[in-house]
Structures are given as C-alpha cells and as structure tokens.
Scaffold this motif. Structure first.
Motif, PDB file in Angstrom:
ATOM      1  N   VAL A   1      13.237  -5.235  -1.726  1.00 50.49           N
ATOM      2  CA  VAL A   1      14.420  -5.986  -2.157  1.00 50.49           C
ATOM      3  C   VAL A   1      14.678  -7.149  -1.202  1.00 50.49           C
ATOM      4  O   VAL A   1      14.697  -6.981   0.020  1.00 50.49           O
ATOM      5  N   TYR A   2      14.876  -8.339  -1.766  1.00 54.59           N
ATOM      6  CA  TYR A   2      15.085  -9.549  -0.981  1.00 54.59           C
ATOM      7  C   TYR A   2      16.534 -10.002  -1.120  1.00 54.59           C
ATOM      8  O   TYR A   2      16.929 -10.580  -2.124  1.00 54.59           O
ATOM      9  N   THR A   3      17.333  -9.698  -0.118  1.00 53.85           N
ATOM     10  CA  THR A   3      18.677 -10.268  -0.026  1.00 53.85           C
ATOM     11  C   THR A   3      18.906 -10.683   1.420  1.00 53.85           C
ATOM     12  O   THR A   3      18.425 -10.036   2.349  1.00 53.85           O
ATOM     13  N   ARG A   4      19.662 -11.748   1.597  1.00 51.79           N
ATOM     14  CA  ARG A   4      19.793 -12.351   2.928  1.00 51.79           C
ATOM     15  C   ARG A   4      20.994 -11.848   3.706  1.00 51.79           C
ATOM     16  O   ARG A   4      20.991 -11.880   4.935  1.00 51.79           O
ATOM     17  N   GLY A   5      22.030 -11.412   3.007  1.00 47.89           N
ATOM     18  CA  GLY A   5      23.296 -11.106   3.651  1.00 47.89           C
ATOM     19  C   GLY A   5      24.365 -12.054   3.169  1.00 47.89           C
ATOM     20  O   GLY A   5      24.157 -12.833   2.225  1.00 47.89           O
ATOM     21  N   GLN A   6      25.504 -12.000   3.794  1.00 45.50           N
ATOM     22  CA  GLN A   6      26.648 -12.819   3.378  1.00 45.50           C
ATOM     23  C   GLN A   6      26.838 -13.996   4.325  1.00 45.50           C
ATOM     24  O   GLN A   6      26.506 -13.913   5.514  1.00 45.50           O
TER      25      GLN A   6
ATOM     26  N   PRO B   1      32.149  -8.142 -11.385  1.00 49.12           N
ATOM     27  CA  PRO B   1      31.498  -9.295 -12.016  1.00 49.12           C
ATOM     28  C   PRO B   1      29.978  -9.167 -12.013  1.00 49.12           C
ATOM     29  O   PRO B   1      29.387  -8.542 -11.131  1.00 49.12           O
ATOM     30  N   ARG B   2      29.355  -9.773 -12.993  1.00 45.58           N
ATOM     31  CA  ARG B   2      27.896  -9.843 -13.045  1.00 45.58           C
ATOM     32  C   ARG B   2      27.431 -10.985 -12.139  1.00 45.58           C
ATOM     33  O   ARG B   2      28.070 -12.040 -12.067  1.00 45.58           O
ATOM     34  N   ASN B   3      26.323 -10.792 -11.457  1.00 49.59           N
ATOM     35  CA  ASN B   3      25.785 -11.813 -10.567  1.00 49.59           C
ATOM     36  C   ASN B   3      24.284 -11.937 -10.802  1.00 49.59           C
ATOM     37  O   ASN B   3      23.553 -10.954 -10.700  1.00 49.59           O
ATOM     38  N   THR B   4      23.841 -13.126 -11.124  1.00 52.18           N
ATOM     39  CA  THR B   4      22.419 -13.345 -11.390  1.00 52.18           C
ATOM     40  C   THR B   4      21.647 -13.793 -10.163  1.00 52.18           C
ATOM     41  O   THR B   4      20.421 -13.939 -10.216  1.00 52.18           O
ATOM     42  N   ASP B   5      22.345 -14.021  -9.039  1.00 55.88           N
ATOM     43  CA  ASP B   5      21.665 -14.487  -7.828  1.00 55.88           C
ATOM     44  C   ASP B   5      22.453 -14.041  -6.603  1.00 55.88           C
ATOM     45  O   ASP B   5      23.437 -14.676  -6.219  1.00 55.88           O
ATOM     46  N   PHE B   6      22.013 -12.949  -5.976  1.00 55.04           N
ATOM     47  CA  PHE B   6      22.711 -12.431  -4.805  1.00 55.04           C
ATOM     48  C   PHE B   6      22.526 -13.311  -3.576  1.00 55.04           C
ATOM     49  O   PHE B   6      23.200 -13.107  -2.564  1.00 55.04           O
ATOM     50  N   ASN B   7      21.609 -14.273  -3.636  1.00 54.95           N
ATOM     51  CA  ASN B   7      21.371 -15.189  -2.523  1.00 54.95           C
ATOM     52  C   ASN B   7      21.844 -16.603  -2.835  1.00 54.95           C
ATOM     53  O   ASN B   7      21.407 -17.561  -2.187  1.00 54.95           O
TER      54      ASN B   7
ATOM     55  N   ALA C   1      14.664 -10.138   4.861  1.00 57.88           N
ATOM     56  CA  ALA C   1      14.802 -11.588   4.702  1.00 57.88           C
ATOM     57  C   ALA C   1      15.361 -12.225   5.970  1.00 57.88           C
ATOM     58  O   ALA C   1      14.865 -13.264   6.430  1.00 57.88           O
ATOM     59  N   ALA C   2      16.385 -11.613   6.551  1.00 56.26           N
ATOM     60  CA  ALA C   2      16.980 -12.168   7.765  1.00 56.26           C
ATOM     61  C   ALA C   2      16.006 -12.087   8.937  1.00 56.26           C
ATOM     62  O   ALA C   2      15.997 -12.962   9.810  1.00 56.26           O
TER      63      ALA C   2
END
Length: 532
Positions: free
Chosen positions: A94-99, A168-174, A513-514
């Motif tokens: 899973v590729y997510t960067r954080g907030q 809410p729906r989100n199509t791009d967490f990054n 990712a980070a």
C-alpha cells in the motif's frame, strides 16, 4: 580493504534511492552492503506473495518484541526485510504518504525544510503515477504507483457501507486531502511488485561506479578523530573493512540502524555499558522514541461470497488461481492484501483522521499459521498516531544477537481509547446495507464482546503490529535528537542516517513511501555537500 566515496548500509526502502541518486552522475563510487540475499525468491515479486515471505528467515529478520504489559505480556512478531529491497520486498504494497500535518509537525519541532511543501517535490520525484502528473504526483520517476487490480466485492462493499455511514469517498489518499474511504494504490504494476530494489537499485547496480554486496552484515563503524571513516562487516564467514572517503550512509531501518550505532559505541552510556560495549560517543537518543502502528481486527464470516480462505483451501481453485496469475497476471495473486480502506476521524471534534482501515479478502488469527478455515474477511483498524513510545537496545556487540525491541504498546490511555473507538466505528460500517447483507456473523471478537472492558481485553489479547517501526534515530534539535535536519549524526562527522528511524513522529499511514522520500532527501543533501 575496499575504499569508496560512499558506503551505504542497507538496500531497503530508503537505501536504494540513496544509491541510485548518488551514483547517477558517475562522479562518485558507491558500495552497498545488504545483510540479506538478492531478491531472487519468486514470491517476493508476486503481490500477494507476502504471505510466503512473512515468516521466511531467508529474506526476513523475523524479530520478536519483548513481552509487552499493554498486550497481556505477549511478545509480538515484528517482521523486517532482510533482502534487496528490505521491507519493501515483503510488505503489503500500500502506497500512502501520510498527512500534510505530519510533515508540518516535523518542521515545527525544529526540522527546517521538512514541511509538507518541502517534501512533496521529493515524493513526486520518485513516482511514476498511473494517472499521470499533477500538483501532487509525478509521472517520470522509477517507482510505479498503480491502482489495485481485481478488487474483491467485499472490499468494494466496505467503501459503499462507509459512505452510507457518512464517511466521504476519496479517490486519491495522496492528493489534496487524506480523509475518506476508497481503493488504495500500490507499488505494483501488471501483476508484479515494484520494490525499492526493482525501482531504484536495478538501474544503479548496472553502473560501473556501484558495487552491491549481499550477505554482508555490518559489525561496527570505524571512528577516527571524531569522524566515521568506514566500518567492518562479515561476509561468508570472513571479516572485511570498508573505507568511506566522503560518508557512510546508515539505512538499515528503525530496528537495525540504532543497533549498529550502539554496537559501535554510539548511544546512551548506561545501555552500552550494560551490553559490555565501550562508549565512543554518548548520544542518549539512539534507540529511544520507538513508535509503531498497532492494529485490532474484526474477522467476519462471509454469507455467500468466496474469499481467499476458501480459494486457498480448495485444491482446484488454488490451481486455477495460480494458472490465472501465470498466464494473465490477474486474480488474487496479482492483487494487494489491503485493497480498500480509508482514513477516518473517530470523533467529530478531531481536525484530522486518527484511524486507518485496511479491508482484506481473507482472515487469519496468525498469518504464520495460515488462513482461517471459514470464508472470512478482515477489517483491520490501525492506530495512526500512537502516543506510546518504546526502545531498541542491543544485547551485546555481536551482530548475530537480535536487538531488544520494546514498543511499549498501549501504554498511553489515548491509544487505548482510539483503538476502542476504531473497532466500534468499524462495526457501525459493517452494519450498513451494502456490507451487512454479505455478512453471516462476526467471528472475532464476536458481537457478545461489547463493553469497553471486554473489547479492550480482546485488543490486548489479539492486537498486532502493522510493521511500521520508526523514530529510533530521530531528527531534531532537542537533547534526544540523533540527527540534524540534514540527517547528519550529531557530534560525529562522516555519517548520515537515512531511513524510517529519523522520523521524529510516525506518519499517518504506511511508512514505505515516506522512507523512500527520506532516501531521496538524504541523497540530495549528500550531493550538495559532496560537490561543494
């Protein structure tokens, strides 16, 4: 004795981009030392193959934590990549960067140049985004970031139920915001994992100025007149020395990087003395500030839809699944474990999400022992920003002795509260129409487990790591800081630390990712210094 401009310890998520960037102009020679083997195990490159590498000691350190009082005295399994690509070769992809707030918080803590607007260009630099370039994504980098293939209907039903519950729906967490539910993107393309080694090291090691040595376990760093000048390492039963003319780059990860420093006499005096190690440079923060994501899981029995549990347990379906992957690179083997999920606030008054959900089309009480025998799926609730802090300490100066890892899980009351709230919200989502109609029952913990006390007992008895240790060589300006904002070790020259250990606080999501971004930044700092 080997002599190079740069010696990089660890060919993992951060180390591989460091090697790639330092070597690409052809001016500098780079030696890469990886304790594990080459990434030739075929299961590494199959997206769902992490189930086969999860407890494989040939490519995995297979660490265990010390008994944790917050988890009923349990020792928790803590896998860690020991192979080219490091943990990016065995993770869930899973590729997510954080907030944004994560990185802005690093900067507010005194780490100039680490705010979100500063690090975003380095995320974009690495990325080859399936949907092309925009303000948040790059499309010219070597790291393939693509949508999940063949999303299971139960995973999709979770998203529909969560939106029905008001999320809410989100199509791009990054993208512009992280909050919401949807499908994840992964470091895979056309049914093949794209580890850090595949993305960054494959190109680099074809250059004449790069030397990669596997099975090379670092003993200790060499220190001369206040400067790290090289190191000794073991390979094939022989001891070798390596000299770094410009810098050693320590990228062994949040568990092994502090251990290497401590074996070299760098760390907290009383810890080193307890391990029988002579103090070379006292730096009390080495091995402190350990943070990790922890998860609690709902294991749910599917009413009518088959899951991976059923497919793996059926010889014919298992063969068909293998053939589909072999000929078409499709099907469950080509997909990620966590296909959908999201980032949610457990309380409306929060300004940003504090829980991450992973929805997986399989269930297991212990993945090392296989999948459940019923057709199950999992909703995992992950604590994004734990307040509990732990430690990593060496037992001795022998690199064969695994470190003492004490994450101190659930020590903070706020962590316990958020874990409870996360499970309750997961149940509320499961009760919504699209998912509820596919559920036969909740197998674990079961709906009879309802009170806070009972749920907390379940969490203590079953919660596990999400395998994201960070923070043990933290960047900062306080007395516990190990590196400065350019990732240079405090008080000694010649050493840069570049991996998840430098994170002052954990990012709100998977850390791969980070970590890659940190590798990109470290290389840019070193090139600036090396060319000046």
């Amino acid at each position: 004795m080997d002599s190079f401009d740069y010696v990089v310890i660890g060919a993992g998520s951060a180390g591989c981009p460091v090697v790639n960037r330092l070597s690409e102009n052809g001016k500098f020679s780079v030696l890469v030392l990886e304790a594990g083997p080459r990434d030739t195990n075929p299961w590494i490159h199959v997206p769902l193959g992490f189930g086969k590498t999860f407890a494989n000691k040939h490519v995995n350190w297979c660490f265990f934590t010390e008994p944790s009082s917050g988890l009923d005295g349990r020792s928790v399994y803590s896998p860690c990549g020991k192979v080219l690509g490091g943990s990016s070769s065995i993770n869930g992809l899973v590729y997510t960067r954080g907030q944004r707030e994560d990185f802005d918080g690093w900067e507010r803590a005194g780490n100039q140049g680490w705010g979100y607007d500063d690090v975003l260009p380095f995320f974009r630099k690495s990325e080859n985004q399936q949907h092309g370039q925009d303000d948040f994504h790059g499309a010219a980098g070597p790291l393939q970031v693509f949508d999940v293939n063949d999303c299971h209907p139960l995973s999709a039903a979770f998203v529909d139920s969560a939106t029905e519950a008001g999320i809410p729906r989100n199509t791009d967490f990054n993208g512009s915001r992280q909050e919401g539910v949807g499908s994840f993107q992964v470091t895979a393309r056309t049914g093949r994992r794209v580890s850090s080694a595949v993305a960054f090291l494959r190109t680099a090691e074809r250059r004449n100025n790069v030397c990669v040595k596997t099975g090379a376990e670092v003993e200790r760093l060499a220190i001369d007149n206040g400067t790290v000048t090289g190191l000794t390492y073991l390979q094939g039963g022989q001891r070798h020395k390596a000299i770094a003319r410009k810098s050693v780059v320590l990228s062994a990860g949040a568990l092994n990087s502090p251990a290497i420093l401590q074996r070299s006499g760098i760390g907290r005096r009383e810890w080193l003395q307890a391990a029988g190690i002579e103090v070379q440079h006292e730096l009390r923060g080495v091995g402190s500030n350990l943070q990790d994501h922890i998860q609690a899981r709902l294991a749910i029995r599917s009413r009518r839809l088959s899951t991976l549990n059923s497919q793996v347990g059926n010889p014919l379906q298992l063969v068909l699944m293998g053939l589909r992957y072999a000929f078409f690179r499709r099907g469950p083997l080509a997909s990620a474990g966590g296909q959908t999920g999201g980032f949610v606030r457990t309380r409306e008054e929060l300004d940003r999400p504090d829980i991450m959900y992973f929805v997986m089309p399989f269930s297991s009480a212990d993945l090392r022992k296989g999948l459940d025998r019923f057709p199950g799926f999992t909703i995992a609730s992950c604590l994004l920003r734990p307040e509990s802090r732990g430690t990593v300490r060496v037992r001795s100066n022998d690199p064969k002795d695994s470190p003492l890892i004490d994450p101190n899980y659930l020590a903070a009351e706020s962590d316990r509260r958020t874990m409870l709230d996360g499970l309750r919200l997961a149940r509320r989502i499961a009760d919504m129409g699209p998912l509820q109609q596919e559920i036969a029952c909740e197998e674990r913990p079961g709906r009879s487990v309802e009170s806070d006390d009972d749920l907390l007992r379940y969490i203590r008895a079953t919660a596990s790591s999400v395998y994201h240790p960070v923070g043990t060589c933290k960047m900062g300006i306080d007395l516990d800081a190990v590196v400065d904002a350019r990732l240079r070790l405090r008080g000694l020259g010649g050493l840069t630390v570049a991996d998840a250990s430098v994170m002052p606080t954990i990012v709100s999501g998977p850390t791969n990712a980070a970590s890659i971004m940190i590798g990109e930044r470290a290389a840019s700092f070193l090139l600036e210094d090396g060319q000046s």
